[in-house]
Design a protein around this motif. Structure first.
Motif, mmCIF file in Angstrom:
data_model
loop_
_atom_site.group_PDB
_atom_site.id
_atom_site.type_symbol
_atom_site.label_atom_id
_atom_site.label_comp_id
_atom_site.label_asym_id
_atom_site.label_seq_id
_atom_site.Cartn_x
_atom_site.Cartn_y
_atom_site.Cartn_z
ATOM 1 N N LYS A 195 14.642 21.345 34.679
ATOM 2 C CA LYS A 195 13.560 20.605 34.045
ATOM 3 C C LYS A 195 13.507 19.156 34.549
ATOM 4 O O LYS A 195 14.521 18.578 34.945
ATOM 5 N N VAL A 196 12.300 18.599 34.502
ATOM 6 C CA VAL A 196 12.068 17.219 34.919
ATOM 7 C C VAL A 196 11.327 16.503 33.802
ATOM 8 O O VAL A 196 10.354 17.041 33.251
ATOM 9 N N VAL A 197 11.772 15.298 33.469
ATOM 10 C CA VAL A 197 11.096 14.485 32.460
ATOM 11 C C VAL A 197 10.396 13.331 33.167
ATOM 12 O O VAL A 197 10.933 12.741 34.118
ATOM 13 N N THR A 198 9.185 13.030 32.738
ATOM 14 C CA THR A 198 8.404 11.949 33.338
ATOM 15 C C THR A 198 7.893 11.009 32.258
ATOM 16 O O THR A 198 7.765 11.389 31.091
ATOM 17 N N CYS A 199 7.594 9.770 32.669
ATOM 18 C CA CYS A 199 6.866 8.846 31.793
ATOM 19 C C CYS A 199 5.619 8.403 32.536
ATOM 20 O O CYS A 199 5.587 8.382 33.766
ATOM 21 N N THR A 200 4.578 8.041 31.798
ATOM 22 C CA THR A 200 3.279 7.796 32.410
ATOM 23 C C THR A 200 2.729 6.420 32.058
ATOM 24 O O THR A 200 3.193 5.752 31.133
ATOM 25 N N GLY A 201 1.712 6.043 32.824
ATOM 26 C CA GLY A 201 1.006 4.803 32.554
ATOM 27 C C GLY A 201 0.134 4.864 31.324
ATOM 28 O O GLY A 201 -0.475 3.859 30.944
ATOM 29 N N TYR A 202 0.070 6.030 30.668
ATOM 30 C CA TYR A 202 -0.693 6.200 29.437
ATOM 31 C C TYR A 202 0.241 6.424 28.253
ATOM 32 O O TYR A 202 -0.072 7.172 27.330
ATOM 33 N N HIS A 203 1.403 5.785 28.309
ATOM 34 C CA HIS A 203 2.462 5.764 27.284
ATOM 35 C C HIS A 203 2.860 7.155 26.798
ATOM 36 O O HIS A 203 3.075 7.379 25.608
ATOM 37 N N GLN A 204 2.932 8.114 27.745
ATOM 38 C CA GLN A 204 3.343 9.474 27.415
ATOM 39 C C GLN A 204 4.698 9.793 28.061
ATOM 40 O O GLN A 204 5.037 9.262 29.112
ATOM 41 N N VAL A 205 5.434 10.680 27.419
ATOM 42 C CA VAL A 205 6.648 11.255 27.995
ATOM 43 C C VAL A 205 6.448 12.761 28.048
ATOM 44 O O VAL A 205 6.106 13.386 27.032
ATOM 45 N N HIS A 206 6.624 13.347 29.239
ATOM 46 C CA HIS A 206 6.415 14.778 29.432
ATOM 47 C C HIS A 206 7.692 15.426 29.957
ATOM 48 O O HIS A 206 8.427 14.820 30.738
ATOM 49 N N VAL A 207 7.928 16.650 29.537
ATOM 50 C CA VAL A 207 9.010 17.460 30.081
ATOM 51 C C VAL A 207 8.384 18.678 30.742
ATOM 52 O O VAL A 207 7.615 19.412 30.117
ATOM 53 N N PHE A 208 8.709 18.870 32.037
ATOM 54 C CA PHE A 208 8.186 19.998 32.802
ATOM 55 C C PHE A 208 9.325 20.977 33.091
ATOM 56 O O PHE A 208 10.448 20.564 33.407
ATOM 57 N N ASP A 209 9.009 22.251 33.011
ATOM 58 C CA ASP A 209 9.967 23.314 33.320
ATOM 59 C C ASP A 209 9.395 24.144 34.466
ATOM 60 O O ASP A 209 8.427 24.893 34.275
ATOM 61 N N PRO A 210 9.967 24.015 35.686
ATOM 62 C CA PRO A 210 9.436 24.799 36.822
ATOM 63 C C PRO A 210 9.471 26.299 36.585
ATOM 64 O O PRO A 210 8.714 27.040 37.231
ATOM 65 N N ALA A 211 10.333 26.760 35.674
ATOM 66 C CA ALA A 211 10.386 28.193 35.379
ATOM 67 C C ALA A 211 9.230 28.651 34.505
ATOM 68 O O ALA A 211 8.989 29.847 34.371
ATOM 69 N N SER A 212 8.520 27.709 33.903
ATOM 70 C CA SER A 212 7.401 28.062 33.027
ATOM 71 C C SER A 212 6.178 28.412 33.866
ATOM 72 O O SER A 212 5.807 27.669 34.780
ATOM 73 N N PRO A 213 5.498 29.507 33.575
ATOM 74 C CA PRO A 213 4.336 29.902 34.384
ATOM 75 C C PRO A 213 3.125 28.987 34.204
ATOM 76 O O PRO A 213 2.252 28.956 35.065
ATOM 77 N N GLN A 214 3.077 28.226 33.111
ATOM 78 C CA GLN A 214 1.883 27.427 32.859
ATOM 79 C C GLN A 214 1.830 26.155 33.709
ATOM 80 O O GLN A 214 0.765 25.592 33.937
ATOM 81 N N ARG A 215 2.984 25.673 34.156
ATOM 82 C CA ARG A 215 3.091 24.474 35.007
ATOM 83 C C ARG A 215 2.559 23.207 34.326
ATOM 84 O O ARG A 215 2.336 22.199 34.972
ATOM 85 N N ARG A 216 2.332 23.280 33.041
ATOM 86 C CA ARG A 216 1.983 22.097 32.265
ATOM 87 C C ARG A 216 3.205 21.671 31.451
ATOM 88 O O ARG A 216 4.171 22.421 31.340
ATOM 89 N N PRO A 217 3.174 20.480 30.845
ATOM 90 C CA PRO A 217 4.349 20.024 30.095
ATOM 91 C C PRO A 217 4.725 20.997 28.976
ATOM 92 O O PRO A 217 3.858 21.472 28.236
ATOM 93 N N VAL A 218 6.008 21.278 28.868
ATOM 94 C CA VAL A 218 6.493 22.089 27.757
ATOM 95 C C VAL A 218 6.792 21.214 26.544
ATOM 96 O O VAL A 218 7.034 21.727 25.445
ATOM 97 N N MET A 219 6.775 19.895 26.751
ATOM 98 C CA MET A 219 6.953 18.944 25.651
ATOM 99 C C MET A 219 6.186 17.679 25.992
ATOM 100 O O MET A 219 6.181 17.231 27.143
#
Length: 377
Positions: free
Chosen positions: A194-218
């Motif tokens: 998993k990879v966690v990111t932070c954004t310029g729109y004050h968001q924190v996202h967690v991505f799981d490459p194993a997830s088929p949706q490829r969108r943030p799981v959190m």
């Protein structure tokens, strides 16, 4: 110089092109640079270790050069040209096994350079307006990239033809309007893909490459201002984020839903870099206010605060104890930064005292009465 560099447990890159080392045990700061060639072109944008023993530091500068600094000798030993300034500043810098070097510029040009070659052996495009490139601490041949309107991508540099993971854009909002994305920083979560990111729109996202949706799981939002940096504590389960207003928060990622565990106080000015210590519950921060700060992640109290005179871009912690002692050394003499020069100019100027004293309301009233009396007479 060699003795002083071995004392340092924190390294920082400044806008003035000076590599700064701080010994928290001795409460000393040292400047390392070539004083005969100090300019804005030498501004330090990226730092990373050149080897597993932390005997070499790789310093990425605005002019596209990467300098090698020996922490044992306390001097720069090599300078390599690893980019064109037209490609923008470095968005990331990493070292591979065997001496290879990985660079990523703000225009998204990602290159792999071999130690025995002045030319790159791999080049790919990570997308325009890249903000950050980070290396996986476990699988060192993997890096993550992202930027403004450039979603998260994970690359395997042994198979660089295409990314092994490309994040999908966020779902449209409740008005069916497209939600923009702007990745500012990222990190690989330990013991997972998993990879966690932070954004310029004050968001924190967690991505799981194993997830088929490829969108943030959190997904969670913190504050109202753009997030600029993040770091992962050694214990796992949490992430530390900082924003443009000097706010730093610890977010809990466990339980399937992120929550703010606490906010670190004492900062001012935008946060440009964060790093958690490899073994201790501590986080280091730096940014526009020119201070290095070390906070405890347990009690959230400020443990160290060091003023370093220049605006700071990046930070790197040694894996040894932050307060490990050593022999006392001397810092580099003769380094005068722009801020010191400016202060000296103001201090040398002659003070001008205001000679005329403003009259009080009572004095003005008495004068007015005298004038009226003269007119009547």
């Amino acid at each position: 110089m060699g003795e002083s560099s071995r004392l340092c447990s924190v390294w920082l890159g400044s806008e003035t092109g000076i590599l700064k080392g701080v010994s928290l045990a001795r409460k000393q700061a040292f400047n390392f640079c070539n004083t005969s060639h100090l300019s804005r072109d030498q501004e330090v944008r990226a730092l990373c270790w050149g080897d597993a023993h932390e005997s070499e530091l790789l310093v990425g500068c605005v002019d596209g050069t990467v300098k090698t600094f020996s922490t044992e000798k306390g001097v720069f030993t090599e300078t390599r040209s690893c980019g064109d300034p037209a490609d923008g500043c470095f968005a990331g810098l990493a070292a591979l096994d065997g001496g290879a070097l990985v660079t990523c510029t703000e225009r998204g040009t990602l290159r792999v350079w071999r130690e025995d070659s002045g030319a790159h052996v791999t080049e790919l495009s990570a997308g325009p307006d890249a903000a950050r490139m980070r290396q996986s601490p476990v699988h060192r041949n993997k890096v993550a990239t992202g930027g403004k309107e450039t979603g998260l991508k994970v690359w395997d540099l042994q198979r660089p033809a295409s990314p092994v993971f490309t994040a999908k854009n966020l779902r449209d909002d409740w008005l069916d309007l497209r939600r923009p994305h702007w990745v500012r920083d990222m990190a690989f979560l330990p013991d997972s893909d998993k990879v966690v990111t932070c954004t310029g729109y004050h968001q924190v996202h967690v991505f799981d490459p194993a997830s088929p949706q490829r969108r943030p799981v959190m997904e969670v939002e913190f504050g109202e201002y753009p997030l600029t940096a993040l770091a992962l504590p050694a214990g796992g389960g949490t992430v530390v984020v900082g924003n443009t207003q000097g706010q730093v928060a610890v977010l809990d990622l466990r339980g399937g839903k992120a929550a703010v565990r606490g906010v670190l106080k004492g900062l001012s000015g935008g946060v440009r870099a964060l790093q958690c210590h490899a073994t201790r519950p501590a986080v280091a921060s730096c940014g526009l206010d020119r201070f290095l700060r070390i906070h405890s992640l347990e009690g959230r109290e400020l443990q160290h605060k060091v003023y370093l005179k220049s605006r700071l871009n990046c930070i790197l912690l040694a894996t040894r104890d932050l307060e490990a002692t050593g022999e006392e050394g001397e810092g580099e003499a003769g380094v005068k930064e722009e801020d010191e020069e400016e202060d000296e100019v103001w201090e040398s100027m002659e003070r001008v005292e205001e000679k005329t004293k403003r009259k009080t309301t009572t004095e003005e009233g008495e004068e007015l009465q005298k004038k009226r009396k003269k007119v009547k007479d």
